[in-house]
Scaffold this motif. Structure first.
Motif, PDB file in Angstrom:
ATOM      1  N   THR A 148      -8.425   1.795 -12.606  1.00  0.00           N
ATOM      2  CA  THR A 148      -8.250   1.865 -11.159  1.00  0.00           C
ATOM      3  C   THR A 148      -8.356   0.504 -10.488  1.00  0.00           C
ATOM      4  O   THR A 148      -8.074   0.392  -9.295  1.00  0.00           O
ATOM      5  CB  THR A 148      -9.295   2.807 -10.541  1.00  0.00           C
ATOM      6  N   ILE A 176      -6.640   1.613  -6.942  1.00  0.00           N
ATOM      7  CA  ILE A 176      -6.137   2.945  -6.612  1.00  0.00           C
ATOM      8  C   ILE A 176      -7.326   3.895  -6.543  1.00  0.00           C
ATOM      9  O   ILE A 176      -8.253   3.813  -7.357  1.00  0.00           O
ATOM     10  CB  ILE A 176      -5.090   3.436  -7.643  1.00  0.00           C
ATOM     11  N   TYR A 192      -3.460  10.000  -3.411  1.00  0.00           N
ATOM     12  CA  TYR A 192      -4.124   8.733  -3.718  1.00  0.00           C
ATOM     13  C   TYR A 192      -3.706   7.670  -2.714  1.00  0.00           C
ATOM     14  O   TYR A 192      -2.716   7.819  -1.978  1.00  0.00           O
ATOM     15  CB  TYR A 192      -3.813   8.253  -5.142  1.00  0.00           C
ATOM     16  N   ASP A 229      -1.530   8.345 -12.836  1.00  0.00           N
ATOM     17  CA  ASP A 229      -1.488   7.531 -11.626  1.00  0.00           C
ATOM     18  C   ASP A 229      -2.275   6.227 -11.775  1.00  0.00           C
ATOM     19  O   ASP A 229      -2.217   5.369 -10.891  1.00  0.00           O
ATOM     20  CB  ASP A 229      -2.042   8.327 -10.435  1.00  0.00           C
ATOM     21  N   ASN A 230      -3.005   6.061 -12.869  1.00  0.00           N
ATOM     22  CA  ASN A 230      -3.767   4.839 -13.084  1.00  0.00           C
ATOM     23  C   ASN A 230      -2.848   3.643 -13.309  1.00  0.00           C
ATOM     24  O   ASN A 230      -1.647   3.795 -13.586  1.00  0.00           O
ATOM     25  CB  ASN A 230      -4.688   4.997 -14.298  1.00  0.00           C
ATOM     26  N   PHE A 231      -3.400   2.450 -13.206  1.00  0.00           N
ATOM     27  CA  PHE A 231      -2.676   1.230 -13.570  1.00  0.00           C
ATOM     28  C   PHE A 231      -2.705   1.071 -15.089  1.00  0.00           C
ATOM     29  O   PHE A 231      -3.760   1.228 -15.725  1.00  0.00           O
ATOM     30  CB  PHE A 231      -3.328  -0.009 -12.939  1.00  0.00           C
ATOM     31  N   LYS A 267      -2.969   3.606  -3.075  1.00  0.00           N
ATOM     32  CA  LYS A 267      -2.780   2.507  -4.026  1.00  0.00           C
ATOM     33  C   LYS A 267      -2.512   1.224  -3.244  1.00  0.00           C
ATOM     34  O   LYS A 267      -1.635   1.175  -2.378  1.00  0.00           O
ATOM     35  CB  LYS A 267      -1.620   2.795  -4.964  1.00  0.00           C
ATOM     36  N   GLN A 289       0.840  -1.184   0.000  1.00  0.00           N
ATOM     37  CA  GLN A 289       0.000   0.000   0.000  1.00  0.00           C
ATOM     38  C   GLN A 289       0.880   1.242   0.000  1.00  0.00           C
ATOM     39  O   GLN A 289       1.905   1.287   0.702  1.00  0.00           O
ATOM     40  CB  GLN A 289      -0.936   0.028   1.213  1.00  0.00           C
ATOM     41  N   THR A 292      -2.025  -3.101  -3.717  1.00  0.00           N
ATOM     42  CA  THR A 292      -1.824  -4.238  -4.615  1.00  0.00           C
ATOM     43  C   THR A 292      -1.549  -5.487  -3.787  1.00  0.00           C
ATOM     44  O   THR A 292      -1.007  -5.419  -2.687  1.00  0.00           O
ATOM     45  CB  THR A 292      -0.654  -4.007  -5.586  1.00  0.00           C
TER      46      THR A 292
END
Length: 463
Positions: A342, A293, A265, A305-307, A267, A254, A269
């Motif tokens: 996201t 995210i 943000y 900032d997106n995946f 994030k 995180q 995973t």
């Protein structure tokens, strides 16, 4: 029949000394610090087995064997640690090829036992038709003589525009990190990152790849600074970190951006890998991963900032080949631009097996795999009033098949959480030049706007 066990406590045995043999390169104290006991302590087989497992997982030695010899008294033993140093430096190359982007590659040199002190040093340069960059990493695994790994990363990267990313990107920054072992299997990593990222779109880019998405043009030329803190929880039960055949690895990450800088943000995973020995040298591997995210500062997420996902979740797809796209950017005949998402998930199953018709010493094996996953959830804007001349660039998204955007807008988003899947074969070779891997995948299910890439390879060598 009755079976009776009689247990009598014997005399306590103490370690007279610890002798280390065979280490021609690794310092004695690098080996000794992996033990939770020292000379004069009571002999404890559990702690010795733990130390042997730690030494094997370091990757510094071909073999590790801990035995005992009689000491100078009946209640004294000599602990003999027999090791065999092996090359711990890596010179690696990795790359891929697509008909649209050409060759991409990375050259890296690293040493995980620097000067025999157990320190990790890595210097890598990215060279390719569209990417150039350099990064440097340093890690001290026993910071201040505690079992705490501390280190830093510095990087600078310039990426030229391609069909999958029609903009130039410049990124530079660094990360400070520490890793705290909570148990032998569970590790907590903490980090702070500070970096600047900027994309630019010029006339040459538009001429080569068509008019980019207005979502990209809106952030073009704006250098943004990201300041974030994060953590990683890792639970490692692998039998071997380098070439696992049994066990599992779980990892949760995180990152919280917004401690200064220009973006806010959270994030998250998750990644998991499971290995099962099937028969002989045949190994079955399962992998599952997911990510999310979201913005917490009230502002929309920046598109940067997106995946952006592709073969890292489903092999057989190009870089940035999966996920939301702006169909309006493809009206001029170019490929629609990736907008990122996201939310994502991915699963893989891979069966590795030796090629029995070849001598085992060659070190060649094959694999078959199946991947599935998806990326979706674009939350950015679709109409940008601050773009010069935006009124003249609105399109009717209702008339574009597959668009989720309603009415007239600058950006017509295609965004689906449908499953993308593929199957493929791999050739894995522990060659004299180092490990080489070749993957060829066939996409089974995809959206019309996704981009595929069948072949990828990677490889390297050790010194």
């Amino acid at each position: 029949m009755s079976l009776v066990f009689a247990v009598e406590e014997g005399p306590r045995v103490y370690i007279e000394r610890i002798e280390i043999r065979g280490n021609t390169r690794t310092r004695d104290w690098v080996i000794r610090r992996e033990f939770d006991l020292a000379e004069g302590d009571a002999y404890n087989r559990v702690l010795i087995d733990r130390a042997e497992r730690r030494l094997r997982n370091l990757g510094y030695f071909k073999d590790v064997k801990i035995t005992t010899e009689p000491g100078t008294a009946p209640d004294r033993v000599i602990l003999v640690v027999q090791v065999d140093d092996q090359p711990t430096g890596d010179f690696s190359i990795s790359g891929g090829y697509s008909t649209s982007d050409g060759f991409i590659g990375e050259v890296a040199i690293s040493e995980k036992n620097f000067l025999g002190r157990g320190q990790y040093v890595r210097l890598a340069g990215t060279l390719g038709q569209n990417t150039q960059g350099v990064d440097f990493s340093f890690t001290e695994p026993y910071f201040l003589d505690y079992r705490v790994a501390a280190g830093f990363d510095l990087y600078y990267k310039v990426t030229s525009a391609t069909s999958s990313s029609p903009y130039d990107t410049t990124t530079g920054g660094g990360t400070l990190r520490v890793a705290l072992p909570l148990t032998d299997e569970l590790t907590l990593g903490l980090r702070y990152s500070l970096y600047q990222k900027e994309i630019t779109i010029d006339a040459d880019t538009i001429a080569d790849y068509g008019t980019p998405s207005w979502a990209l043009r809106e952030v073009s030329g704006v250098a943004s600074i990201t300041s974030s803190v994060g953590y990683t929880l890792t639970y490692n039960m692998l039998d071997n970190n380098i070439d696992p055949t049994n066990g599992y690895l779980l990892e949760l990450k995180q990152d919280f951006a917004g401690l200064g800088g220009d973006v806010d943000y959270i994030k998250s995973t998750f990644d998991s890998r499971f290995y099962f020995p099937v028969y002989g040298d045949v190994v079955l591997m399962f992998r599952g991963q997911a990510g999310n995210i979201t913005s917490w500062g009230g502002d929309d997420l920046r598109i940067l900032d997106n995946f952006f996902k592709g073969p890292d979740i489903v092999r057989g797809f190009a870089s940035n080949g999966i996920g939301p796209r702006d169909l309006a950017s493809g009206l001029d005949g170019s490929d629609p631009d990736a907008l990122g998402g996201t939310l994502y998930w991915g699963t893989s199953a891979e069966l590795q097996f030796p090629l029995t018709f070849l001598p085992k010493d060659i070190g060649m094996k094959a694999a078959v795999f199946a991947d599935a996953g998806s990326l979706w959830g674009y939350e950015g804007g679709t109409t940008f009033q601050n773009v010069s001349g935006w009124q003249d660039n609105l399109v009717n998204c209702d008339a574009i098949a597959g668009s989720k955007t309603k009415g007239y807008a600058n950006v017509c988003v295609a965004d689906s959480d449908s499953i993308r899947s593929s199957v493929g074969v791999s050739l894995i070779w522990k060659s004299p030049f180092g490990p080489l891997r070749f993957d060829y995948a066939w996409a089974l299910t995809k959206e019309d706007y996704d981009q595929t890439q069948a072949f990828r390879f990677s490889g390297g060598t050790k010194f």
